[in-house]
Design a protein around this motif. Structure first.
Motif, mmCIF file in Angstrom:
data_model
loop_
_atom_site.group_PDB
_atom_site.id
_atom_site.type_symbol
_atom_site.label_atom_id
_atom_site.label_comp_id
_atom_site.label_asym_id
_atom_site.label_seq_id
_atom_site.Cartn_x
_atom_site.Cartn_y
_atom_site.Cartn_z
ATOM 1 N N VAL A 229 -119.055 3.688 -35.906
ATOM 2 C CA VAL A 229 -117.892 4.587 -35.856
ATOM 3 C C VAL A 229 -117.083 4.259 -34.604
ATOM 4 N N ARG A 230 -115.755 4.122 -34.771
ATOM 5 C CA ARG A 230 -114.932 3.750 -33.618
ATOM 6 C C ARG A 230 -114.101 4.902 -33.051
ATOM 7 N N ARG A 231 -113.903 5.973 -33.842
ATOM 8 C CA ARG A 231 -113.096 7.080 -33.331
ATOM 9 C C ARG A 231 -113.428 8.350 -34.109
ATOM 10 N N VAL A 232 -113.428 9.474 -33.408
ATOM 11 C CA VAL A 232 -113.639 10.777 -34.050
ATOM 12 C C VAL A 232 -112.635 11.776 -33.492
ATOM 13 N N GLN A 233 -112.482 12.870 -34.211
ATOM 14 C CA GLN A 233 -111.707 14.004 -33.724
ATOM 15 C C GLN A 233 -112.199 15.252 -34.427
ATOM 16 N N MET A 234 -112.219 16.365 -33.706
ATOM 17 C CA MET A 234 -112.569 17.654 -34.300
ATOM 18 C C MET A 234 -111.463 18.645 -33.981
ATOM 19 N N ILE A 235 -110.952 19.319 -35.023
ATOM 20 C CA ILE A 235 -109.920 20.332 -34.848
ATOM 21 C C ILE A 235 -110.369 21.621 -35.530
ATOM 22 N N GLU A 236 -109.763 22.724 -35.141
ATOM 23 C CA GLU A 236 -110.150 24.028 -35.677
ATOM 24 C C GLU A 236 -108.919 24.879 -35.969
ATOM 25 N N GLY A 237 -109.132 25.924 -36.790
ATOM 26 C CA GLY A 237 -108.100 26.914 -37.038
ATOM 27 C C GLY A 237 -106.959 26.394 -37.899
ATOM 28 N N ALA A 292 -112.306 20.835 -38.967
ATOM 29 C CA ALA A 292 -112.257 19.510 -39.589
ATOM 30 C C ALA A 292 -112.802 18.484 -38.608
ATOM 31 N N TYR A 293 -113.734 17.656 -39.111
ATOM 32 C CA TYR A 293 -114.324 16.580 -38.322
ATOM 33 C C TYR A 293 -113.827 15.268 -38.935
ATOM 34 N N PHE A 294 -113.005 14.535 -38.198
ATOM 35 C CA PHE A 294 -112.464 13.271 -38.688
ATOM 36 C C PHE A 294 -113.310 12.124 -38.157
ATOM 37 N N ILE A 295 -113.786 11.287 -39.078
ATOM 38 C CA ILE A 295 -114.626 10.136 -38.731
ATOM 39 C C ILE A 295 -113.913 8.862 -39.158
ATOM 40 N N GLU A 296 -113.626 7.985 -38.200
ATOM 41 C CA GLU A 296 -113.039 6.676 -38.494
ATOM 42 C C GLU A 296 -114.089 5.615 -38.200
ATOM 43 N N TYR A 297 -114.536 4.946 -39.247
ATOM 44 C CA TYR A 297 -115.581 3.940 -39.107
ATOM 45 C C TYR A 297 -115.003 2.628 -38.581
ATOM 46 N N ALA A 298 -115.878 1.795 -38.058
ATOM 47 C CA ALA A 298 -115.459 0.519 -37.474
ATOM 48 C C ALA A 298 -114.817 -0.404 -38.499
ATOM 49 N N ASP A 299 -115.184 -0.273 -39.771
ATOM 50 C CA ASP A 299 -114.610 -1.127 -40.815
ATOM 51 C C ASP A 299 -113.326 -0.554 -41.402
ATOM 52 N N GLY A 300 -112.822 0.547 -40.838
ATOM 53 C CA GLY A 300 -111.576 1.144 -41.308
ATOM 54 C C GLY A 300 -111.754 2.277 -42.292
ATOM 55 N N THR A 301 -112.954 2.475 -42.823
ATOM 56 C CA THR A 301 -113.214 3.596 -43.731
ATOM 57 C C THR A 301 -112.997 4.913 -42.990
ATOM 58 N N ARG A 302 -112.407 5.876 -43.695
ATOM 59 C CA ARG A 302 -112.167 7.189 -43.108
ATOM 60 C C ARG A 302 -112.866 8.265 -43.926
ATOM 61 N N ALA A 303 -113.371 9.269 -43.224
ATOM 62 C CA ALA A 303 -114.039 10.380 -43.884
ATOM 63 C C ALA A 303 -113.751 11.654 -43.099
ATOM 64 N N THR A 304 -113.799 12.777 -43.802
ATOM 65 C CA THR A 304 -113.546 14.074 -43.189
ATOM 66 C C THR A 304 -114.627 15.048 -43.620
ATOM 67 N N LEU A 305 -115.128 15.812 -42.661
ATOM 68 C CA LEU A 305 -115.981 16.964 -42.960
ATOM 69 C C LEU A 305 -115.167 18.220 -42.709
ATOM 70 N N LEU A 306 -115.081 19.084 -43.705
ATOM 71 C CA LEU A 306 -114.494 20.409 -43.537
ATOM 72 C C LEU A 306 -115.612 21.438 -43.546
ATOM 73 N N MET A 307 -115.727 22.208 -42.480
ATOM 74 C CA MET A 307 -116.662 23.331 -42.441
ATOM 75 C C MET A 307 -115.865 24.588 -42.737
ATOM 76 N N LEU A 308 -116.156 25.191 -43.895
ATOM 77 C CA LEU A 308 -115.306 26.254 -44.438
ATOM 78 C C LEU A 308 -116.113 27.513 -44.702
ATOM 79 N N ASN A 309 -116.551 28.167 -43.655
ATOM 80 C CA ASN A 309 -117.237 29.445 -43.807
ATOM 81 C C ASN A 309 -116.307 30.442 -44.488
#
Length: 407
Positions: A229-237, A292-309
């Motif tokens: 993984v080369r970059r991440v970000q977490m945002i809220e609200g 939201a947890y943004f995951i950018e993989y080293a090969d360019g693949t992107r994925a997002t985790l949404l935690m939605l209580n």
């Protein structure tokens, strides 16, 4: 004429039973130690039968004993001893390693949190004491570590490095990657992933870890294997919904993931009305502190985790796969308490490792997810800014054979 070798009709001795030491924070009703330890005491259902591995719990270390502690009762009933230290448990009170495997369960109990909100479970400290015994006594045995290796990537990496140096099988992680899926599907091995979105529920950091590792167990099968993984970000609200409007995560994949849930909230629980929560603004009205947890993989693949209580109560993934017209989507099934049948699936992987000396999947998966989560929490602490993660250049190949439970 050649003489034939005499047929040996003597009965064959059964293989020697393996001796298991359990090292845990607490052992009480519905704790992870109870879910997992009891599988080796009484057995578990697997593939339509009851399995009792040839593995005996012979020793136990418990770090804390609350009023509802079960460790003394289990020890008395099943004939093993609770030792005051980890080295004594691994040596059964002697001066040399006296077990064939170690189960480390650092979950539940009264432990502090750090400024990121992580519970400081002493998994690394438990592991290090076990590894020190291996090194001092000149013998190593298979180890399973429940869930995170550690809240710290540096500690997690030190654990994996020690397992390589001392050459013992090391399995770790969450039960979600090995539970049943609805439907029973997996990412085709070597497929190209264009986008992925996981939807989960619960607090940080225990439940977001479950969601990230479940997602990782699917995405690691993509073309080229895992490269880190080369970059991440977490945002809220409200920033979560603004990110959707900006195209940072896919409403289409959210709809596909939510199509697999059995636990939609909102109007579904108010008056039974079906609703497409992937569309419109209703989801923003019922979600409680979305993240939201943004995951950018080293090969360019992107994925997002949404935690939605407040939106659902289970875990669902949707993946956009190159060449497939519709998203691949699935629910990670969590059967209810008190039996928690998915823990039997995980313990069967542990039993097989103890019996064969081989882990079913790489421990690097768990190590990478530890780093993903820690870095996402660092991003949240740093004004929710993106964070480069060169230290997460973790490479490994997943097994070709899917590892989740089948019906």
């Amino acid at each position: 004429m050649r003489s034939r070798k005499p047929i040996d009709d003597a009965p064959q001795s059964p293989p020697a039973r393996k001796r298991l030491a359990i090292v845990t924070t607490v052992w009480k009703y519905l704790s992870h130690a109870q879910h997992m330890g009891d599988r080796f005491l009484v057995g578990y259902p697997i593939d339509g039968a009851w399995k009792k591995p040839a593995i005996d719990v012979v020793s136990l270390y418990v770090d804390q004993k609350p009023d509802d502690d079960q460790s003394a009762e289990r020890a008395s009933t099943f004939g093993f001893k609770v030792y005051p230290t980890i080295p004594e448990a691994l040596r059964q009170g002697g001066d040399k390693l006296a077990v064939d495997a170690v189960l480390i369960i650092g979950e539940h109990g009264d432990y502090p949190r750090n400024e990121k909100g992580q519970i400081l479970y002493p998994r690394y400290e438990f592991f290090k004491q076990a590894a020190d015994v291996f090194e001092a006594d000149g013998r190593s045995v298979p180890v399973f570590n429940d869930k995170h290796l550690s809240y710290s990537f540096d500690k997690a990496k030190a654990m994996v490095d020690a397992s390589k140096r001392l050459k013992f099988p090391f399995l770790a992680g969450s039960s979600l990657p090995v539970t049943w899926r609805l439907p029973s599907v997996d990412l085709p091995y070597g497929a190209v992933v264009e986008d992925a979105l996981m939807v989960g529920v619960g607090g940080s950091d225990p439940m977001d870890y479950h969601a990230l590792e479940a997602m990782q167990s699917v995405l690691e099968r993509r073309r080229g294997g895992e490269t880190g993984v080369r970059r991440v970000q977490m945002i809220e609200g409200d920033a979560v919904w603004k990110a959707a409007d900006a195209g940072r995560w896919s409403r289409e994949l959210l709809g596909a993931a939510l199509s697999r849930t059995d636990s939609l909230q909102g109007l579904s629980v108010q008056d039974g009305r079906p609703q497409a929560l992937g569309e419109g603004d209703e989801i923003a009205l019922i979600a409680q502190n979305p993240a939201a947890y943004f995951i950018e993989y080293a090969d360019g693949t992107r994925a997002t985790l949404l935690m939605l209580n407040g939106v659902l109560a289970d875990y669902n993934l949707a993946v956009k796969v190159q060449g497939r017209p519709d998203p691949l989507s699935m629910q990670f099934l969590l059967p209810p308490n008190p039996n928690v049948a998915y823990s039997a699936q995980l313990m069967d992987k542990v039993a097989r490792m103890i019996e064969t000396g081989r882990a079913a999947y790489p421990v690097e998966r768990t190590m990478l997810v530890c780093g993903m989560l820690e870095s996402c929490l660092d991003s949240r602490q740093n004004r929710q800014e993106p964070l480069d993660t060169p230290h997460l250049a973790v490479r490994y190949e997943s097994p070709r054979e899917s590892q989740f439970a089948r019906t």
